[in-house]
Design an enzyme around this catalytic site. Structure first.
Site, PDB file in Angstrom:
ATOM      1  N   GLY A  11      88.250 -11.169  56.771  1.00 41.17           N
ATOM      2  CA  GLY A  11      89.132 -10.050  56.443  1.00 41.17           C
ATOM      3  C   GLY A  11      89.715 -10.130  55.041  1.00 41.17           C
ATOM      4  N   ALA A  82      93.970 -12.473  61.781  1.00 43.64           N
ATOM      5  CA  ALA A  82      93.066 -11.517  62.422  1.00 43.64           C
ATOM      6  C   ALA A  82      93.824 -10.546  63.308  1.00 43.64           C
ATOM      7  CB  ALA A  82      92.035 -12.269  63.265  1.00 43.64           C
ATOM      8  N   TYR A 155      98.399   2.142  65.975  1.00 44.59           N
ATOM      9  CA  TYR A 155      98.392   0.921  65.161  1.00 44.59           C
ATOM     10  C   TYR A 155      99.792   0.338  65.047  1.00 44.59           C
ATOM     11  CZ  TYR A 155      98.228  -2.148  61.126  1.00 44.59           C
ATOM     12  OH  TYR A 155      98.371  -3.224  60.280  1.00 44.59           O
ATOM     13  N   LYS A 159     101.179  -3.392  66.462  1.00 42.27           N
ATOM     14  CA  LYS A 159     101.860  -4.414  65.675  1.00 42.27           C
ATOM     15  C   LYS A 159     103.205  -4.769  66.296  1.00 42.27           C
ATOM     16  CE  LYS A 159      99.034  -5.485  62.379  1.00 42.27           C
ATOM     17  NZ  LYS A 159      98.491  -6.870  62.323  1.00 42.27           N
TER      18      LYS A 159
END
Length: 342
Positions: A11, A82, A155, A159
């Site tokens: 990433g 990740a 999203y 989180k």
């Protein structure tokens, strides 16, 4: 030097973490979902001229338990970078929430069982400043997103729930394991591999002239190299134990400001970058058939300021200016000149 595991080595943030850890002399192991990306990881890790051949690459997936015990074995620290991030909004928020939350718990359990000293987890400003009425006072680490608000997208929810689950794990069953969390705003800067942040995608779109006008959205900005540096500072600093740190460089930017920065710095190379704002009503109309714009609609016209004062005060962190991060992103994408990883 310490043995450090970086999850998600292929990433954007993970690659820079690995490069800086190698440069500092640490032994590094990183996880990938697919071993076919091992060579790409090594290229990114060696982008600053360091010997990336000694990076140990293992397979582990956030979606299942296999491989995590082996990944954590013998490690002093883990940087859990990740996290799932889809290109399109999922049909159901649980498609993001469950992998993010359960993946974090898999890493923490493996770390605890292996006797790891501390995990530094990459969360996001998405877990800090959304679903809350707009205000003049900057957001800080005491703030939490309200996932029950309809404007809080999948999203952001992922989180929030992943970070909350991590802190709850440490409180209830973490044993001697320590946790620190990094909450970056929009992450920009030099690209090392094929995986980039959504923020970098904004700059790509501007350079390509993907839209004739710029939506009226804003974002905090921080350079990926400084995000990696903050992870590494939080890894060993006694003051970072049990703390979260917002990563942002100065004041938030409107997207139109980023467009002007690109034009001013890159000249003819940024000739396709639009310099007009799109009326909110037009964004809403176009969003009916453009998923990327649809995600922007709840954020139109909203300015969220955040402060990195805690990271600066406790860890001595000093990020590059947001303008420099935007320019570094563009130069990297255009291959105008190489930018070192650290």
């Amino acid at each position: 030097m310490s043995k450090v595991v970086v999850t998600g080595g292929s990433g954007f943030v993970g690659g820079h973490c690995i490069a800086q850890l190698i440069a500092a002399g640490h032994d590094v192991r990183t996880t990938v979902r697919d071993m076919s990306r091992a060579e790409e990881v090594r290229r990114a890790a060696g982008s600053n001229g360091e010997d990336s051949s000694r990076v140990d690459i293992v397979t582990a997936d956030l979606l299942n338990d296999a491989g995590w015990a082996e990944a954590a074995e013998g490690a002093d620290y883990i940087l859990h970078v990740a996290s799932p991030f889809p290109s399109d909004a999922p049909a159901n928020a649980d498609e993001l929430i469950i992998p993010a939350r359960d993946g974090a718990l898999r890493v923490l359990r493996a770390a605890r069982d292996a006797g790891v000293k501390r995990v530094v987890m990459t969360s996001s400003f998405a877990a800090v400043g959304y679903g809350i009425p707009q205000r003049e006072q900057p957001f800080d680490e005491r703030d939490w997103t309200d996932p029950s608000e309809p404007s809080v997208q999948a999203y952001m929810q992922s989180k929030f729930y992943a970070e909350r689950a991590a802190w709850d794990f440490i409180d209830r069953e973490g044993g001697e394991l320590e946790l620190s969390v990094i909450n970056p705003t929009g992450i920009f800067g030099p690209v090392l591999g094929s995986d980039v942040s959504t923020s970098v995608g904004l700059i790509q779109g501007l350079l390509a002239g993907a839209m004739p006008k710029v939506p009226r959205i804003s974002f905090g900005a921080v350079d990926v190299r400084d995000v990696a540096d903050l992870h590494i500072r939080a890894m060993t600093a006694p003051a970072a134990r049990g703390e979260r740190f917002i990563a942002v460089a100065g004041k938030a930017l409107w997207l139109i400001e980023a467009a002007h920065i690109l034009r001013e710095e890159l000249g003819v190379s940024a000739a396709k970058v639009p310099l007009e704002e799109m009326p909110d009503a037009e964004v809403r109309r176009l969003a009916e058939r453009a998923p990327a714009l649809e995600a922007m609609v709840p954020q139109l016209g909203i300015l969220r300021e955040a402060t990195a004062g805690k990271a600066e005060r406790l860890l001595g962190w000093q990020p590059r200016p947001a303008r420099d991060a935007i320019i570094a992103t563009a130069r990297s994408l255009m291959n105008m000149e190489p930018t070192p990883a650290a």
